[in-house]
Design a protein around this motif. Sequence first.
Motif, PDB file in Angstrom:
ATOM      1  N   LYS A   1       0.766  -1.213   0.041  1.00  0.00           N
ATOM      2  CA  LYS A   1      -0.020   0.137   0.072  1.00  0.00           C
ATOM      3  C   LYS A   1       0.839   1.246   0.028  1.00  0.00           C
ATOM      4  N   THR A   2       0.215   2.088  -0.392  1.00  0.00           N
ATOM      5  CA  THR A   2       1.085   3.610  -0.660  1.00  0.00           C
ATOM      6  C   THR A   2       0.662   4.516   0.639  1.00  0.00           C
ATOM      7  N   GLU A   3       1.508   5.466   0.790  1.00  0.00           N
ATOM      8  CA  GLU A   3       1.355   6.406   2.045  1.00  0.00           C
ATOM      9  C   GLU A   3       0.539   7.540   1.448  1.00  0.00           C
ATOM     10  N   TRP A   4       0.502   7.853   0.270  1.00  0.00           N
ATOM     11  CA  TRP A   4      -0.401   9.028  -0.399  1.00  0.00           C
ATOM     12  C   TRP A   4      -1.873   8.596   0.155  1.00  0.00           C
TER      13      TRP A   4
ATOM     14  N   GLY B   1       4.563   6.102  -2.822  1.00  0.00           N
ATOM     15  CA  GLY B   1       3.372   6.274  -3.780  1.00  0.00           C
ATOM     16  C   GLY B   1       3.180   5.181  -4.805  1.00  0.00           C
ATOM     17  N   ALA B   2       2.099   5.493  -5.744  1.00  0.00           N
ATOM     18  CA  ALA B   2       1.685   4.559  -6.442  1.00  0.00           C
ATOM     19  C   ALA B   2       2.737   4.045  -7.372  1.00  0.00           C
TER      20      ALA B   2
ATOM     21  N   GLU C   1       5.507   3.490  -6.942  1.00  0.00           N
ATOM     22  CA  GLU C   1       6.345   2.435  -6.509  1.00  0.00           C
ATOM     23  C   GLU C   1       5.894   1.098  -6.198  1.00  0.00           C
ATOM     24  N   LEU C   2       4.829   1.027  -6.217  1.00  0.00           N
ATOM     25  CA  LEU C   2       4.162  -0.136  -6.016  1.00  0.00           C
ATOM     26  C   LEU C   2       4.593  -1.357  -6.980  1.00  0.00           C
TER      27      LEU C   2
ATOM     28  N   GLY D   1      -3.855   1.478  -3.423  1.00  0.00           N
ATOM     29  CA  GLY D   1      -3.617   3.005  -3.479  1.00  0.00           C
ATOM     30  C   GLY D   1      -4.620   3.662  -3.896  1.00  0.00           C
TER      31      GLY D   1
END
Length: 159
Positions: free
Chosen positions: A27-30, A60-61, A63-64, A89
């Motif tokens: 999962k993303t942090e954004w 972020g997305a 980097e997934l 994300g």
Amino acid sequence: MATPGNSSLYNIDTGILKENACVILVKTEWNAAIVDALEAGCKKIFDTYKIRYQTLVVPGAVELPFAIKRHWERNKETAAAPDAFIALGCVIKGDTPHFEYVCDSVTQGVLQLNLLLPVPTIFGVLTVNTEEQARERIGGIHGHKGAEAAITALKMIHS
């Protein structure tokens, strides 16, 4: 329009589920509140079906896909090798073309993972115009996309 009523996704008739199946949530942090709700939807399904899971966090997305591929490469020949990945994300459209670039990058990255890896990568990334649209997809009028991603993972593992 994708609504819970126009799909048989929620009908889980996979027969005997794989014992000790493991899914990695990335999962993303954004947009953390939305993404955390997506994760909670996944966990609820996995707890119901006694599926093991682990969560990895990326900035972020975009980097997934990298994080998923790296995790697979590091664990593919170990007992920790997952049976599926779920990319989670939320990308909300802004005033610049950045939205399109990010959405295209993560979509193509997940597609490549599905063609490259021997286990499925489920696309659980919301690509929406507004935060309201995102909220409609985490338990609102459009169902719960986190739960749907988890069910999709189960079906792909057992297909």
